[in-house]
Write a protein that holds these residues in place. Structure first.
Motif, PDB file in Angstrom:
ATOM      1  N   LEU A 154       0.806  -1.219   0.000  1.00 29.43           N
ATOM      2  CA  LEU A 154       0.000   0.000   0.000  1.00 29.43           C
ATOM      3  C   LEU A 154       0.843   1.276   0.000  1.00 29.43           C
ATOM      4  N   ASP A 155       2.166   1.113  -0.088  1.00 29.21           N
ATOM      5  CA  ASP A 155       3.084   2.250  -0.084  1.00 29.21           C
ATOM      6  C   ASP A 155       2.899   3.107   1.183  1.00 29.21           C
ATOM      7  N   LEU A 156       2.912   2.420   2.319  1.00 30.88           N
ATOM      8  CA  LEU A 156       2.791   3.061   3.630  1.00 30.88           C
ATOM      9  C   LEU A 156       4.010   2.699   4.467  1.00 30.88           C
ATOM     10  N   SER A 157       4.197   3.405   5.563  1.00 27.27           N
ATOM     11  CA  SER A 157       5.230   2.986   6.504  1.00 27.27           C
ATOM     12  C   SER A 157       4.649   1.886   7.388  1.00 27.27           C
ATOM     13  N   VAL A 158       5.519   1.093   7.990  1.00 25.16           N
ATOM     14  CA  VAL A 158       5.064   0.037   8.893  1.00 25.16           C
ATOM     15  C   VAL A 158       4.327   0.654  10.077  1.00 25.16           C
ATOM     16  N   ASN A 159       4.801   1.797  10.558  1.00 25.95           N
ATOM     17  CA  ASN A 159       4.131   2.462  11.678  1.00 25.95           C
ATOM     18  C   ASN A 159       2.722   2.918  11.304  1.00 25.95           C
ATOM     19  N   THR A 160       2.525   3.352  10.069  1.00 31.56           N
ATOM     20  CA  THR A 160       1.185   3.745   9.622  1.00 31.56           C
ATOM     21  C   THR A 160       0.269   2.526   9.576  1.00 31.56           C
ATOM     22  N   VAL A 161       0.786   1.405   9.110  1.00 30.35           N
ATOM     23  CA  VAL A 161      -0.001   0.165   9.096  1.00 30.35           C
ATOM     24  C   VAL A 161      -0.400  -0.199  10.522  1.00 30.35           C
ATOM     25  N   LYS A 162       0.549  -0.119  11.442  1.00 32.26           N
ATOM     26  CA  LYS A 162       0.254  -0.422  12.852  1.00 32.26           C
ATOM     27  C   LYS A 162      -0.822   0.511  13.391  1.00 32.26           C
ATOM     28  N   SER A 163      -0.751   1.777  13.009  1.00 33.69           N
ATOM     29  CA  SER A 163      -1.751   2.752  13.459  1.00 33.69           C
ATOM     30  C   SER A 163      -3.143   2.393  12.925  1.00 33.69           C
ATOM     31  N   TYR A 164      -3.217   2.033  11.641  1.00 37.85           N
ATOM     32  CA  TYR A 164      -4.505   1.606  11.075  1.00 37.85           C
ATOM     33  C   TYR A 164      -5.029   0.374  11.803  1.00 37.85           C
ATOM     34  N   LEU A 165      -4.164  -0.581  12.070  1.00 43.37           N
ATOM     35  CA  LEU A 165      -4.580  -1.796  12.775  1.00 43.37           C
ATOM     36  C   LEU A 165      -5.085  -1.467  14.178  1.00 43.37           C
ATOM     37  N   ARG A 166      -4.371  -0.615  14.878  1.00 39.29           N
ATOM     38  CA  ARG A 166      -4.769  -0.215  16.235  1.00 39.29           C
ATOM     39  C   ARG A 166      -6.148   0.455  16.206  1.00 39.29           C
ATOM     40  N   ASP A 167      -6.348   1.362  15.247  1.00 44.08           N
ATOM     41  CA  ASP A 167      -7.648   2.048  15.145  1.00 44.08           C
ATOM     42  C   ASP A 167      -8.772   1.071  14.824  1.00 44.08           C
ATOM     43  N   MET A 168      -8.528   0.137  13.900  1.00 49.14           N
ATOM     44  CA  MET A 168      -9.564  -0.846  13.547  1.00 49.14           C
ATOM     45  C   MET A 168      -9.867  -1.775  14.707  1.00 49.14           C
ATOM     46  N   MET A 169      -8.829  -2.177  15.439  1.00 48.67           N
ATOM     47  CA  MET A 169      -9.053  -3.050  16.597  1.00 48.67           C
ATOM     48  C   MET A 169      -9.924  -2.348  17.626  1.00 48.67           C
ATOM     49  N   SER A 170      -9.710  -1.065  17.792  1.00 51.07           N
ATOM     50  CA  SER A 170     -10.541  -0.296  18.711  1.00 51.07           C
ATOM     51  C   SER A 170     -11.979  -0.214  18.198  1.00 51.07           C
ATOM     52  N   LYS A 171     -12.145   0.122  16.925  1.00 47.77           N
ATOM     53  CA  LYS A 171     -13.484   0.260  16.335  1.00 47.77           C
ATOM     54  C   LYS A 171     -14.262  -1.050  16.342  1.00 47.77           C
ATOM     55  N   LEU A 172     -13.556  -2.162  16.118  1.00 46.81           N
ATOM     56  CA  LEU A 172     -14.220  -3.458  15.999  1.00 46.81           C
ATOM     57  C   LEU A 172     -14.068  -4.324  17.251  1.00 46.81           C
ATOM     58  N   ALA A 173     -13.606  -3.715  18.345  1.00 44.90           N
ATOM     59  CA  ALA A 173     -13.488  -4.393  19.633  1.00 44.90           C
ATOM     60  C   ALA A 173     -12.694  -5.700  19.539  1.00 44.90           C
ATOM     61  N   ALA A 174     -11.502  -5.597  18.954  1.00 40.37           N
ATOM     62  CA  ALA A 174     -10.639  -6.775  18.781  1.00 40.37           C
ATOM     63  C   ALA A 174      -9.351  -6.599  19.574  1.00 40.37           C
ATOM     64  N   ARG A 175      -8.830  -7.713  20.109  1.00 40.40           N
ATOM     65  CA  ARG A 175      -7.583  -7.671  20.877  1.00 40.40           C
ATOM     66  C   ARG A 175      -6.375  -8.119  20.051  1.00 40.40           C
ATOM     67  N   ASN A 176      -6.628  -8.813  18.925  1.00 41.22           N
ATOM     68  CA  ASN A 176      -5.529  -9.303  18.098  1.00 41.22           C
ATOM     69  C   ASN A 176      -6.018  -9.442  16.660  1.00 41.22           C
ATOM     70  N   ARG A 177      -5.090  -9.817  15.785  1.00 40.19           N
ATOM     71  CA  ARG A 177      -5.421  -9.915  14.357  1.00 40.19           C
ATOM     72  C   ARG A 177      -6.527 -10.934  14.081  1.00 40.19           C
ATOM     73  N   ALA A 178      -6.448 -12.080  14.735  1.00 44.52           N
ATOM     74  CA  ALA A 178      -7.459 -13.120  14.517  1.00 44.52           C
ATOM     75  C   ALA A 178      -8.847 -12.613  14.908  1.00 44.52           C
ATOM     76  N   GLN A 179      -8.928 -11.943  16.039  1.00 48.93           N
ATOM     77  CA  GLN A 179     -10.215 -11.420  16.486  1.00 48.93           C
ATOM     78  C   GLN A 179     -10.668 -10.265  15.573  1.00 48.93           C
TER      79      GLN A 179
END
Length: 190
Positions: A154-179
């Motif tokens: 996606l032509d992003l930094s790894v930190n940006t990917v982590k930020s997107y993942l953190r935000d989605m986990m919060s929005k979707l009430a997930a604790r890890n990737r599987a959840q």
């Protein structure tokens, strides 16, 4: 391309009254749609946004590879879905809502066949559970990509990917990737 027979039959019945429009085939999965498009070379493909086996955003470029002249029109009951943006970005020419009447279906197909595009008023994407860019990250997570692979794709930094993942986990009430993946499926995102 839709996995619900009642939708296929309904569209076929709606188009029956228009001699300039002919349905040349039907596929229930994205995987089946690609060879069908290669064989039939349709002018327009009505593509369900939520396919049972693949993401529409991944099917659109595959259709264009095997049938470059085909125009793709997203056909969905969920025009506010986070996948709409990425699927349009992948080359779909517009979005048609499944509750459209036969005249609207006809006009949308004719428009996309003639101009390559169909513009309709879509709901506000801010109502979607994740943003279009978060959805891009989510679909790569769901296919097993690592953070560095997602960043490269996606032509992003790894930190940006982590930020997107953190935000989605919060929005979707997930604790890890599987959840996250499981909860995204529950919300109809995957």
């Amino acid at each position: 391309m839709d996995d619900h027979p009642v939708v296929h039959d309904g569209v076929a019945a709606q188009l029956h009254g228009y001699p300039d429009l002919t349905m040349v085939g039907h596929a229930e999965t994205g995987t089946d749609a690609i060879p069908l498009c290669a064989r039939e070379q349709p002018d327009v493909v009505l593509l369900d946004l939520r396919l049972p086996d693949r993401l529409a955003a991944d099917v659109v470029p595959a259709i264009h590879r095997v049938s470059p002249g085909s125009r793709v029109l997203i056909f969905t009951a969920f025009p506010e879905h986070a996948a709409v943006g990425p699927t349009l970005a992948a080359g779909a020419g517009g979005v048609l809502v499944k509750d459209a009447n036969s005249t609207a279906v006809r006009d949308a197909i004719r428009s996309v066949a003639r101009t390559g595009a169909f513009r309709s008023v879509l709901p506000d994407p801010s109502n979607a559970p994740v943003t279009a860019r978060e959805y891009d990250v989510l679909r790569l997570v769901a296919t097993g990509h690592t953070n560095p692979e997602i960043a490269e794709e996606l032509d992003l930094s790894v930190n940006t990917v982590k930020s997107y993942l953190r935000d989605m986990m919060s929005k979707l009430a997930a604790r890890n990737r599987a959840q996250l993946i499981a909860n995204a499926r529950t919300h109809g995102l995957l």
